[in-house]
Every structure is written in structure tokens, then in C-alpha cells.
Design an enzyme around this catalytic site. Structure first.
Site, PDB file in Angstrom:
ATOM      1  CD  GLU A  50      -2.927  -1.265   2.250  1.00  0.00           C
ATOM      2  OE1 GLU A  50      -2.386  -1.485   3.355  1.00  0.00           O
ATOM      3  OE2 GLU A  50      -4.149  -1.165   2.100  1.00  0.00           O
ATOM      4  CD  GLU A 102      -3.521  -6.333   4.029  1.00  0.00           C
ATOM      5  OE1 GLU A 102      -3.629  -7.051   3.005  1.00  0.00           O
ATOM      6  OE2 GLU A 102      -2.697  -5.411   4.121  1.00  0.00           O
TER       7      GLU A 102
END
Ligand code: NAI
Length: 697
Positions: free
Chosen positions: A105, A125
Site C-alpha cells: 500500500e 490481510e
């Protein structure tokens, strides 16, 4: 500061430096932001490179901050990424080795990305019950296209950088650098230093030829696969927002979904399991730097069900194995089964023929103990009988070289007694594999009273090498897993006496998520195994009440799948469990003999009695120091007993229910005259935690 800053000509290089994987902990985040500010302020700086020191670009969030306020304290990851986007000077992320979660990210917040080949790129995640929470669900579709991005986000699986760079139309990597990554990144930074406007991933458009149909297809597919886990479908929702909404609005959707997931029991369970797995390797008095013995050659005694599977673990890890038996026929049979298992893998395309040949070539067999003398570790998997173990260990003591580790795969016998058969009890340890030993992840490592620390450390390292989840257990009857399952089986037996059928009990447990209910499990493992153990165990504990139903079943010769009859009927060669009239009649008669009138028992009672019997015994096991921590018990049940991952293990499940509630239910069970009231007295540890409003974790 966990990020370094240096000038390379007109390029500022910010290097994340937070071993082992440059987790984006608070100090690292602060370091990045301060580096960016320094670079903005320095007129000599024309461009910025962000990279990672050592063995990763970044593995994402720092797991040491999980659940602490540090994880979100400013600058949080969103702030760091925003700072990248607001930079007036171009930023190049130089990605290598590992670029996952928050690391990816962060890279997506940079203006450009270059990578070395072989870097593992992922948004994992979902594996801990979450969705990416710092823009991953919005920026990845913009650079990879909706389908590729969704695959990565929903699976959490890593993809190699060079493969991603080959995706048609991709904008994730502008360049795959051959050779020195930093040199390549600096050269690239020089190339783009003057390009304006600065490109931002957020400004790219997400498109799809048929967005509604595709998203519906994705929902159906993912919904079908995700079953007990809410996160995968939320990944789909977040990615869908990237198609329909403006970037900043969709980011709000991502945040809301992320935050809501954080508080689900499934997410808590997955995070618990993630941390629990890491905790298993920590043994308070055996530090990580304890020297280990060199293990190259392995010997296995017994080529039966377990011996063969155990041998395969080491062959799979390219370690030579010598297997010993009493008779040639037993060896031949054992070797044939190993070969058959490998051939099945070849047929399924999971193993190459040359690998099969190489593995079989590393396996030798013998009838002669003298051939074991060079082995560094020997694992005994002979009959579960103390007399047989005694003969084997006395012989091993004579023939094995000094320093060799002598391990027993016993599932119930006293490892200290086995150690005492030798003159080197410090070298003796239990390695309790689970059947099928080549498949099951769990390895209970049984530490005897005299087991040397380096022997324990060596076996833990060896277990890791053969890809097992190793959990340390002290010596007691059944160790962690089987000692608890005894209570579980006793409850299952009482439930039959009180009015349940085997199918009702199994269904209730399978609905909860167990891979198999207790009776189907008994049929698979062989009911005779438990019968044999009970004969010994209840001779030692004559006052302990248990239901005789399972013994009656065995007296009928119904040992399970292997006899095509157990708690259920089986068609020859088939594994489908068919409820059996013979068994129902047997239970009814037994109940009548005991003078019990059947009552209707709810699924909830079944579930709670079975799971809380594990919990109560588990609490005793922690208190006695047999298990090092409650989370180790959860790992035993998740990896060895088919306990549902989304519940996090029995102890974690008890925490979710609330220990106060668990104790209250136990007290109610204790009043049932047909149950074992004494057993339901809450273990002191459990009672104390419940009274203090605390949890196992
Ligand atoms: P098994 O009966 O399939 O195999 C035992 C093998 O040992 C036989 O092939 C036998 O010929 C051989 N053997 C017996 N005495 C011997 C001796 N003195 N020297 C050399 N070989 C000898 O038994 P299984 O199921 O493989 O169990 C072995 C051990 O593993 C037992 O201690 C058992 O409690 C334990 N165990 C079994 C599990 C299971 O699910 N079957 C699970 C975990 C542990």
C-alpha cells in the site's frame, strides 16, 4: 529511528530499517515522514527513493504493535501514504524480496515503482480476517485491473513481481531491475526527476467491460468459497466501490468495512491463530540462540501406519532415512505404501517423477540395529506397549552414537519412563505426530523431565524444517491433545446415554465447524485404538465414570471404516457414514439397562458440553505447566484435531463466549446426575480468570 536517510547525488534515499521484515511500526512510519520532509526542504534533492534494508522492502504492519494504540498512532499508515502523494518531488519505491500488506500500500502511494525480479507481492490481510485498510482495495485495481487485483486481495496469495510486470496494461511496476536494485532505482529516479505533473495511482480510472456482471460473478464465487469467513466478501465489496465511487468516497467504504471486520469474532480468531502460531516457538528457558545439534540422517523404527508417514516427512525435506522393522515383510509393506503415496501425488501432478525417484532413493531399510548407528536422530513408532518400547530403547541406547537424539512417537505412554530405559535420558524426547503423519501439521514435542535444552531446541528446529507446527508438551497421560480429547469423548458417551444419537452429536459439532464430529472421527481413527487405551486408563482410574457404549460397540467388532462398520455403517470401500440401526438399538438397550429415559438434548447443549470439556481440561493443562500457554492448546486443536479456524481454538472460543459464562454453564452441567459432576468443577485457573473478568489470552 527505523528508517535511514541518505543523499545519493540529487536523490534522497529513505531506507526502511526495522528487522526482520521492515514492519511499518510507529518508529518506521515516523522515519519515512521525517525523511520526506527533509527531502522537500532540501533544494538539492530532485527525487526520492524509498526502499527496505535487509530481507524485505516491507512485510506490512508490525505485528508487535497488533492491538496496541501504537498501531494507529500518528503518523498512521494512511497519513504516511498521503505524505507520499503530496510530495512535490517524485518518489520511486524500490521493491524487493517481500512487499506485502501495508508495504504494498505504501508502494502504491509512491509516484513510481521499480522492482527486482522474484519479489513476493501480496495483500494478505484476508488471511487474518481483514481487508487491506490503507487503500489497497482502491489502488491495486487501478494498476492491475479489477480482475487481477480482486484475485490477489481475496486470496491474499503472493505473486512474483516479474509475473505482475507482464500483466497486460499493468501500471504496478514501471520497471523490473536486473542486478543492483538501488542503482537501477537511482537511474530511474534521474530519468523521471523532471516529469510533471507527478502521476498518482488515485487519479487512474478503474474500468471493466461488464462491471455489474463481473462483480455479481465475483460475489457468487467468493461467497461460495468463504463459508465461515466474512472478510473475503468484504474484499469484493471494497473493490466494487472502486468501480462505482470517487476515490475518496471509496476509501471511506474501505475504512468502514475494515473497521467493522476488526471486531468480528472471526477476525479475532484468525489474528489469535496467527499470533499463537508464532508463540509456539518461544520456550521461556530455551532461548532462541540455544545451540542445536546437527541433524542430517534420520532413523525410524517401525514401518507401520505412523512410521511410514514419519519417514515421508524427512524424505520430503531431502533427508536420508533408514527404516527398521522386525520382519522383511513389514518393511516391504511399509515401503510399498510410501511409494504408493508418492505415486498418487505424481498422478495428481503434485510431484514430478524424478522427485519421487530421488525420494525413494534416499530411503533405505534394515532388520539390523547396527545399521542405525550413524543416524543423528531416531524416531520410534512401534506398538504402543511399554514392554516393546523398553526393548527398543534399551537396544537404541547400546547402538546409537553419542549425542544422537532418541525420540518416541508414543501417544499416551510416559516419556520419562521410556527415557529411564536408557543411560542417556537427556537425549530422549517425545515426537508425537498425528495421523496421517505426512499430512497433519501438528507435532507435539514432549519434553521429558530430563530432556536436554539443546535436544528440545534441535527437535523444534527439525519440526520446522519438515514444516510442522510444533507445540511443546510436558509429560502426562495423553499429552495436551489426547488428554483433552479423553474428556471430550467421555462427554460424547454421556450424551448417547442421555438421549442423543451419534449422528445428532456429529451434526451439532460439524455445524459448529469441526472437520468431523466425535463419532465420525472415531470411525476414521479406529474405535479399537480408544478401546485399547481405555482398558489401561480406567484400570488406573477405576473410580472415573465413563460411558461403556464405545466398549459395547467394539465388542461387536465395529472398529470403524476399516471394518466397514463402526458408529455408522459403511458400504465396502466407501467413506460415507450411514446411520446404523444396529448401533441405535445397541444404545437404546444400554440406556434401558441403565434405567435412563432418553431426553431431548439441544445442539447448543451438545456443543457446550463437548467444547467446554476441552476448555476445562485445557485450563488444568496450562495450570500444571504441561502446556506453556493457552494459545498453544489452541494450536494443537487447530492443527491436529480439525477445530474450526474461525473459532480460533477451544480456549479462544471460551474467551469469545466469556469465561464468566463458561463457568456458569459448567456449574449447571455439574448438577446433571448422569454426567460427571466432579469433572465440571471449574479448573482453578478458569475459575480465577472468570472471577476477575479476564480471559485466557
Ligand atoms: P502400527 O501397528 O501400524 O505399526 C507399528 C509397527 O511397528 C509395525 O509394523 C510393527 O511390525 C513394528 N514393530 C513392532 N515392534 C517392533 C520392534 N520391536 N522393532 C521394530 N519394529 C517393531 O502402529 P502405529 O499406528 O504406526 O503406531 C505406532 C506408534 O505411534 C504407537 O506408539 C502409537 O501409539 C503411536 N501413534 C499412533 C497414531 C495413530 O493414529 N495410529 C497417532 C499418533 C501416535
Amino acid at each position: 529511528m527505523s528508517a535511514n536517510y541518505e543523499l545519493r547525488g540529487s536523490v534522497a534515499v529513505i531506507t526502511l530499517n526495522n528487522p526482520p521484515v521492515n514492519g511499518l511500526g510507529h518508529e518506521t512510519r515516523k522515519g519515512i515522514v521525517e525523511g520526506l520532509e527533509k527531502a522537500q526542504a532540501d533544494a538539492a534533492v530532485k527525487a526520492i527513493v524509498i526502499t527496505g534494508a535487509g530481507k524485505a522492502f516491507s512485510g506490512g504492519a508490525d505485528i508487535r504493535e497488533f492491538g496496541s494504540p501504537m498501531a494507529t498512532s500518528e503518523p498512521n499508515l494512511l497519513t504516511v501514504i498521503r505524505a507520499c502523494e503530496l510530495s512535490t518531488k517524485p518518489i520511486v519505491a524500490a521493491v524487493h524480496t517481500v512487499c506485502m500488506g501495508g508495504g504494498l500500500e505504501l508502494a502504491l502511494g509512491c509516484h513510481y515503482r521499480v522492482a527486482s525480479a522474484g519479489a513476493l507481492v501480496a495483500l494478505p490481510e484476508v488471511k487474518i480476517g481483514l481487508i487491506p485498510g490503507a487503500g489497497g482495495t482502491q489502488r491495486l485495481p487501478r494498476v492491475l485491473g479489477i480482475e487481477n487485483a480482486l484475485n490477489m486481495i481475496v486470496s491474499g496469495a503472493p505473486v512474483k513481481s516479474e509475473l505482475l510486470a507482464m500483466a497486460p496494461g499493468q501500471k504496478l511496476f514501471q520497471k523490473i531491475v536486473e542486478g543492483d536494485l538501488l542503482a537501477g532505482a537511482l537511474a530511474y529516479a534521474a530519468e523521471i526527476a523532471d516529469v510533471r505533473p507527478l502521476p498518482l495511482v488515485r487519479d487512474l480510472k478503474v474500468t471493466h467491460a461488464n462491471p455489474d456482471a463481473f462483480m455479481q460473478f465475483a460475489r457468487n464465487m467468493v461467497g461460495g468459497m468463504a463459508k465461515n469467513f466474512p472478510a473475503p466478501l468484504k474484499c469484493v465489496e471494497a473493490v466494487a466501490a472502486s468501480l462505482k465511487m470517487k476515490f475518496d468516497d471509496a476509501m471511506k467504504v474501505e475504512r468502514e468495512l475494515f473497521t467493522a471486520l476488526m471486531f468480528t469474532p472471526e477476525c479475532k480468531a484468525l489474528r489469535h491463530a496467527f499470533m499463537a502460531e508464532r508463540a509456539t516457538t518461544k520456550i521461556p528457558d530455551v532461548p532462541a540462540d540455544t545451540p542445536v545439534r546437527d541433524i542430517r540422517r534420520v532413523a525410524v523404527i517401525g514401518a507401520g501406519t505412523m512410521g511410514g508417514g514419519i519417514a515421508m516427512n524427512f524424505l520430503n525435506a531431502d533427508m536420508p532415512v533408514v527404516m527398521l522393522e522386525m520382519k522383511q515383510e513389514a518393511l516391504d509393506k511399509g515401503v510399498a505404501i510410501i511409494r504408493k503415496n508418492y505415486e498418487a501425488q505424481v498422478k495428481k501432478g503434485k510431484l514430478k517423477q524424478d522427485k519421487l525417484d530421488a525420494r525413494m532413493a534416499m530411503l533405505t531399510t534394515t532388520l539390523n540395529y547396527a545399521d542405525l548407528k550413524d543416524a543423528d536422530v531416531v524416531i520410534e513408532a512401534v506398538f504402543e506397549d511399554m514392554g516393546v518400547k523398553e526393548t527398543v530403547f534399551k537396544t537404541l541406547d547400546e547402538v546409537m552414537k553419542p549425542g544422537a537424539i532418541l525420540a518416541s512417537n508414543t501417544s499416551t505412554l510416559d516419556v520419562d519412563r521410556i527415557a529411564a530405559f536408557t543411560k542417556r535420558p537427556q537425549d530422549v524426547i517425545g515426537t508425537h505426530f498425528f495421523s496421517p503423519a505426512n499430512v497433519m501439521k501438528l507435532l507435539e514435542v514432549v519434553r521429558g523431565a530430563k530432556t536436554a535444552k539443546d535436544v528440545l531446541a534441535t527437535v523444534m528446529a527439525l519440526g520446522k524444517k519438515i514444516k510442522k507446527t510444533c507445540v511443546v508438551s510436558g509429560v502426562c497421560d495423553g499429552f495436551i491433545g489426547n488428554r483433552m480429547i479423553e474428556q471430550y469423548s467421555r462427554q460424547a458417551g454421556f450424551l448417547l446415554e442421555e438421549g442423543c444419537t451419534p449422528a445428532q452429536v456429529d451434526k451439532a459439532m460439524e455445524k459448529f465447524g469441526m472437520a468431523m464430529g466425535p463419532f465420525r472421527m472415531g470411525d476414521l481413527a479406529g474405535n479399537d485404538v480408544g478401546w485399547y487405551i481405555r482398558k489401561r486408563r480406567y484400570l488406573e482410574k477405576p473410580n472415573l465414570r465413563y460411558s461403556k457404549t464405545a466398549d459395547l460397540l467394539c465388542e461387536l467388532g465395529r472398529f470403524g471404516q476399516k471394518t466397514s462398520a463402526g458408529w455408522y455403517d459403511y458400504l465396502p470401500g466407501k467413506r460415507d457414514a450411514i446411520p446404523s440401526k444396529i448401533v441405535t438399538d445397541m444404545i437404546d438397550k444400554h440406556r434401558a439397562d441403565l434405567g435412563i429415559t432418553a431426553r431431548k438434548i439441544t445442539d447448543e447443549e451438545i456443543l457446550h458440553r463437548l467444547v467446554f470439556s476441552l476448555v476445562n481440561e485445557g485450563a488444568k493443562i496450562v495450570e500444571e505447566g504441561i502446556a506453556l500457554r493457552a494459545s498453544d492448546i489452541d494450536m494443537v486443536y487447530l492443527t491436529g484435531y480439525g477445530f474450526p479456524l474461525h473459532r480460533g481454538g477451544p480456549m479462544c472460543y471460551a474467551d469469545t463466549v466469556g469465561l464468566f459464562n463458561v463457568v456458569a454453564m459448567m456449574k449447571r452441567f455439574a448438577t446433571n446426575p448422569l454426567d460427571d459432576g466432579a469433572f465440571w468443577q471449574p479448573a482453578p485457573l478458569l475459575a480465577r480468570l472468570a472471577a476477575e473478568g479476564r480471559s485466557f489470552s
